[in-house]
Design an enzyme around this catalytic site. Sequence first.
Site, short mmCIF file in Angstrom:
data_model
loop_
_atom_site.label_atom_id
_atom_site.label_comp_id
_atom_site.label_asym_id
_atom_site.label_seq_id
_atom_site.Cartn_x
_atom_site.Cartn_y
_atom_site.Cartn_z
N ARG A 66 0.43 -1.65 0.22
CA ARG A 66 0.24 -0.38 -0.55
C ARG A 66 1.00 1.58 0.40
NH1 ARG A 66 1.11 2.25 4.55
NH2 ARG A 66 1.16 1.07 6.28
N GLY A 87 -7.11 0.49 2.69
CA GLY A 87 -7.86 1.32 3.04
C GLY A 87 -7.47 2.33 3.99
N CYS A 114 3.51 7.79 9.87
CA CYS A 114 3.71 8.01 8.45
C CYS A 114 4.59 9.23 8.93
CB CYS A 114 2.22 8.81 8.69
SG CYS A 114 0.71 8.06 8.55
N THR A 136 2.61 2.55 10.03
CA THR A 136 1.69 2.57 10.70
C THR A 136 1.75 1.63 11.37
OG1 THR A 136 0.02 1.66 9.05
CG2 THR A 136 0.23 3.47 9.01
N HIS A 182 -1.24 -1.03 14.01
CA HIS A 182 -2.11 -1.46 14.22
C HIS A 182 -2.23 -2.64 15.28
CE1 HIS A 182 -3.98 0.06 10.64
NE2 HIS A 182 -2.69 -0.95 9.62
#
Length: 227
Positions: A71, A164, A182, A76, A78
């Site tokens: 992506r 997403g 990021c 990032t 999670h």
Amino acid sequence: MTRVEWKISDGPVDYVEALAAMEARAAAIRAGEAPELVWLLEHPPLYTAGTSARAEDLRDPDRFPVHEVGRGGQYTYHGPGQRVVYVMLDVGARGHDVRRFVAQLEAWVIATLDRFGVRGEIREGRVGVWVARPDKPPTATGAPAEDKIAAIGVKLRKWVSFHGLSLNVEPDLSHFDGIVPCGITEHGVTSLVDLGLPVTMADVDVALRQCFEDVFGDAPQPSPNPA
């Protein structure tokens, strides 16, 4: 196919298994064998590295598993308490416009946050959705304090999307310390609960579904298979 399917996974979903499931569903959508899908889930604690990730932004490589993915974006996090939203949509049939699609994802998050009285904003040069924090001191450069509440990173293959966004509901915010989220060092991260809102994951799911059609509309007819 004229309906968008919604799926909610109750327990933590293994990241590698989720990637395989997204790939398979995107292929089925391209082939006209399955409807579009919005998949709501949580992952165990992990870091992901997008195509623009820089090695120096992984501050604690041994803290959680690190997954390199295709992506867009950088590092990032999670984990539990974060609503991950994987969108497998036929962007070809929805206008063949990647920028518009990303803008729709941002608008979807902003509309969802608005249901809880939170003003989400986008910033030029900073992907994701941000919240102004007048309760915090300015940054080292004198800029007003802002925290990121949602990350966005998508991939398209033959005009069908996967990956997403992730919206922080009540994650352990200290888990973000192992990366530069990021690639942005000047601003922090927040969540709905961190902002003082007693919001549950179920509340967020309802808001996401209610706001989806306002932003994206109903599912279109599938685009023709690429030659």
